[in-house]
Design a protein around this motif. Sequence first.
Motif, PDB file in Angstrom:
ATOM      1  N   LEU A  49      63.383   7.905  63.236  1.00  0.00           N
ATOM      2  CA  LEU A  49      63.877   6.816  64.085  1.00  0.00           C
ATOM      3  C   LEU A  49      62.769   5.799  64.330  1.00  0.00           C
ATOM      4  CD1 LEU A  49      66.015   8.727  66.724  1.00  0.00           C
ATOM      5  CD2 LEU A  49      66.842   7.298  64.871  1.00  0.00           C
ATOM      6  N   ARG A  50      61.539   6.267  64.509  1.00  0.00           N
ATOM      7  CA  ARG A  50      60.400   5.356  64.697  1.00  0.00           C
ATOM      8  C   ARG A  50      60.138   4.526  63.448  1.00  0.00           C
ATOM      9  NH1 ARG A  50      57.756   9.718  67.508  1.00  0.00           N
ATOM     10  NH2 ARG A  50      57.691   9.217  69.706  1.00  0.00           N
ATOM     11  N   ARG A  51      60.263   5.159  62.248  1.00  0.00           N
ATOM     12  CA  ARG A  51      60.038   4.420  61.008  1.00  0.00           C
ATOM     13  C   ARG A  51      61.114   3.366  60.777  1.00  0.00           C
ATOM     14  NH1 ARG A  51      58.655   9.445  58.860  1.00  0.00           N
ATOM     15  NH2 ARG A  51      60.760   9.681  58.033  1.00  0.00           N
ATOM     16  N   ARG A  52      62.370   3.717  61.014  1.00  0.00           N
ATOM     17  CA  ARG A  52      63.471   2.795  60.758  1.00  0.00           C
ATOM     18  C   ARG A  52      63.530   1.669  61.786  1.00  0.00           C
ATOM     19  NH1 ARG A  52      68.656   6.431  59.894  1.00  0.00           N
ATOM     20  NH2 ARG A  52      69.655   4.404  59.780  1.00  0.00           N
ATOM     21  N   HIS A  53      63.282   2.008  63.033  1.00  0.00           N
ATOM     22  CA  HIS A  53      63.348   1.033  64.131  1.00  0.00           C
ATOM     23  C   HIS A  53      62.097   1.220  64.988  1.00  0.00           C
ATOM     24  CE1 HIS A  53      67.566   0.528  63.058  1.00  0.00           C
ATOM     25  NE2 HIS A  53      67.674   1.843  63.075  1.00  0.00           N
ATOM     26  N   PRO A  54      61.008   0.504  64.683  1.00  0.00           N
ATOM     27  CA  PRO A  54      59.730   0.747  65.371  1.00  0.00           C
ATOM     28  C   PRO A  54      59.783   0.534  66.888  1.00  0.00           C
ATOM     29  CG  PRO A  54      59.441  -0.737  63.507  1.00  0.00           C
ATOM     30  CD  PRO A  54      60.889  -0.506  63.648  1.00  0.00           C
ATOM     31  N   GLN A  55      60.588  -0.401  67.364  1.00  0.00           N
ATOM     32  CA  GLN A  55      60.630  -0.695  68.794  1.00  0.00           C
ATOM     33  C   GLN A  55      61.691   0.118  69.531  1.00  0.00           C
ATOM     34  OE1 GLN A  55      58.430  -2.653  70.234  1.00  0.00           O
ATOM     35  NE2 GLN A  55      57.471  -3.049  68.264  1.00  0.00           N
ATOM     36  N   SER A  56      62.304   1.085  68.853  1.00  0.00           N
ATOM     37  CA  SER A  56      63.437   1.779  69.462  1.00  0.00           C
ATOM     38  C   SER A  56      63.063   3.068  70.186  1.00  0.00           C
ATOM     39  CB  SER A  56      64.481   2.104  68.396  1.00  0.00           C
ATOM     40  OG  SER A  56      63.948   3.033  67.481  1.00  0.00           O
ATOM     41  N   VAL A  57      61.837   3.544  70.051  1.00  0.00           N
ATOM     42  CA  VAL A  57      61.426   4.776  70.726  1.00  0.00           C
ATOM     43  C   VAL A  57      60.334   4.425  71.723  1.00  0.00           C
ATOM     44  CG1 VAL A  57      60.485   7.092  70.432  1.00  0.00           C
ATOM     45  CG2 VAL A  57      61.993   6.143  68.693  1.00  0.00           C
ATOM     46  N   GLU A  92      71.484   1.707  71.230  1.00  0.00           N
ATOM     47  CA  GLU A  92      72.089   1.205  69.992  1.00  0.00           C
ATOM     48  C   GLU A  92      71.642   2.034  68.791  1.00  0.00           C
ATOM     49  OE1 GLU A  92      70.904  -2.861  69.842  1.00  0.00           O
ATOM     50  OE2 GLU A  92      72.548  -3.509  71.125  1.00  0.00           O
ATOM     51  N   VAL A  93      70.374   2.425  68.787  1.00  0.00           N
ATOM     52  CA  VAL A  93      69.844   3.223  67.680  1.00  0.00           C
ATOM     53  C   VAL A  93      70.453   4.621  67.711  1.00  0.00           C
ATOM     54  CG1 VAL A  93      67.721   4.205  66.721  1.00  0.00           C
ATOM     55  CG2 VAL A  93      67.740   1.872  67.605  1.00  0.00           C
ATOM     56  N   VAL A  94      70.593   5.192  68.895  1.00  0.00           N
ATOM     57  CA  VAL A  94      71.231   6.506  69.024  1.00  0.00           C
ATOM     58  C   VAL A  94      72.657   6.440  68.515  1.00  0.00           C
ATOM     59  CG1 VAL A  94      72.093   8.182  70.703  1.00  0.00           C
ATOM     60  CG2 VAL A  94      69.791   7.284  70.923  1.00  0.00           C
ATOM     61  N   LEU A  95      73.359   5.405  68.890  1.00  0.00           N
ATOM     62  CA  LEU A  95      74.756   5.243  68.476  1.00  0.00           C
ATOM     63  C   LEU A  95      74.855   5.105  66.960  1.00  0.00           C
ATOM     64  CD1 LEU A  95      77.385   5.170  69.972  1.00  0.00           C
ATOM     65  CD2 LEU A  95      77.160   2.721  70.205  1.00  0.00           C
ATOM     66  N   ALA A  96      73.991   4.299  66.344  1.00  0.00           N
ATOM     67  CA  ALA A  96      74.010   4.129  64.892  1.00  0.00           C
ATOM     68  C   ALA A  96      73.665   5.439  64.191  1.00  0.00           C
ATOM     69  CB  ALA A  96      73.036   3.031  64.488  1.00  0.00           C
ATOM     70  N   TRP A  97      72.664   6.164  64.690  1.00  0.00           N
ATOM     71  CA  TRP A  97      72.271   7.419  64.049  1.00  0.00           C
ATOM     72  C   TRP A  97      73.375   8.467  64.161  1.00  0.00           C
ATOM     73  CZ3 TRP A  97      71.374  12.508  65.441  1.00  0.00           C
ATOM     74  CH2 TRP A  97      70.721  13.284  64.486  1.00  0.00           C
ATOM     75  N   LEU A  98      73.993   8.567  65.335  1.00  0.00           N
ATOM     76  CA  LEU A  98      75.065   9.553  65.512  1.00  0.00           C
ATOM     77  C   LEU A  98      76.272   9.239  64.635  1.00  0.00           C
ATOM     78  CD1 LEU A  98      74.954  10.123  69.361  1.00  0.00           C
ATOM     79  CD2 LEU A  98      74.425  11.796  67.590  1.00  0.00           C
TER      80      LEU A  98
END
Length: 190
Positions: A122-130, A142-148
């Motif tokens: 998740l950090r690699r795909r979206h650096p500002q998301s964690v 939003e990142v959690v929703l996309a990953w799920l």
Amino acid sequence: MPREPLGFDAASHEKHHWWRSLLFKLAVCGAATALLWWASGWAGMLVALMLWGRAFASDLVALGETVGRSLKALAFRPVQGRYYAFKGHRIRVLDDDIERHRWIALEDLSTALGAPMPAASLRRRHPQSVREQRDGSYVLDEVVLAWLREQRGDRAGRLAHWVEREVWYPARGRKASYAQKKEASEDAPD
């Protein structure tokens, strides 16, 4: 649109001036108590106590209700608006005051999902998301929703639906939800 009634509205007037009613009751009861004490001494005090009870019963009940509501609000203040649960699992959610985003605890999501969530990917795909906090790592909703939604498991689908309904949607509101669904339907292949 209904018009306001013309003239004096006693109910709304008294709503803002309750203290007048209280002072009037105190004056009348005080005068009656003094008169009864002068007329019959201690025997008149029983009648005066009944008068005070009758005059202030509704005010005391209203005061008790107000104090009860205030104590309940005070007791629930630490968790007000921040307690979320999915199928009996507590999930910590932080609100972002600047942007309309929410951050979800990664550890709580892993527990609710029953499988570890890949924080590194998740950090690699979206650096500002964690985001790292004192009590653990938090991921942007939003990142959690996309990953799920990328996962194939039934539990992941239910968790994605829950995150959208309970966490994502209330933070952004109805317009954002419609805009996102419209974009998704336009991007879908025919």
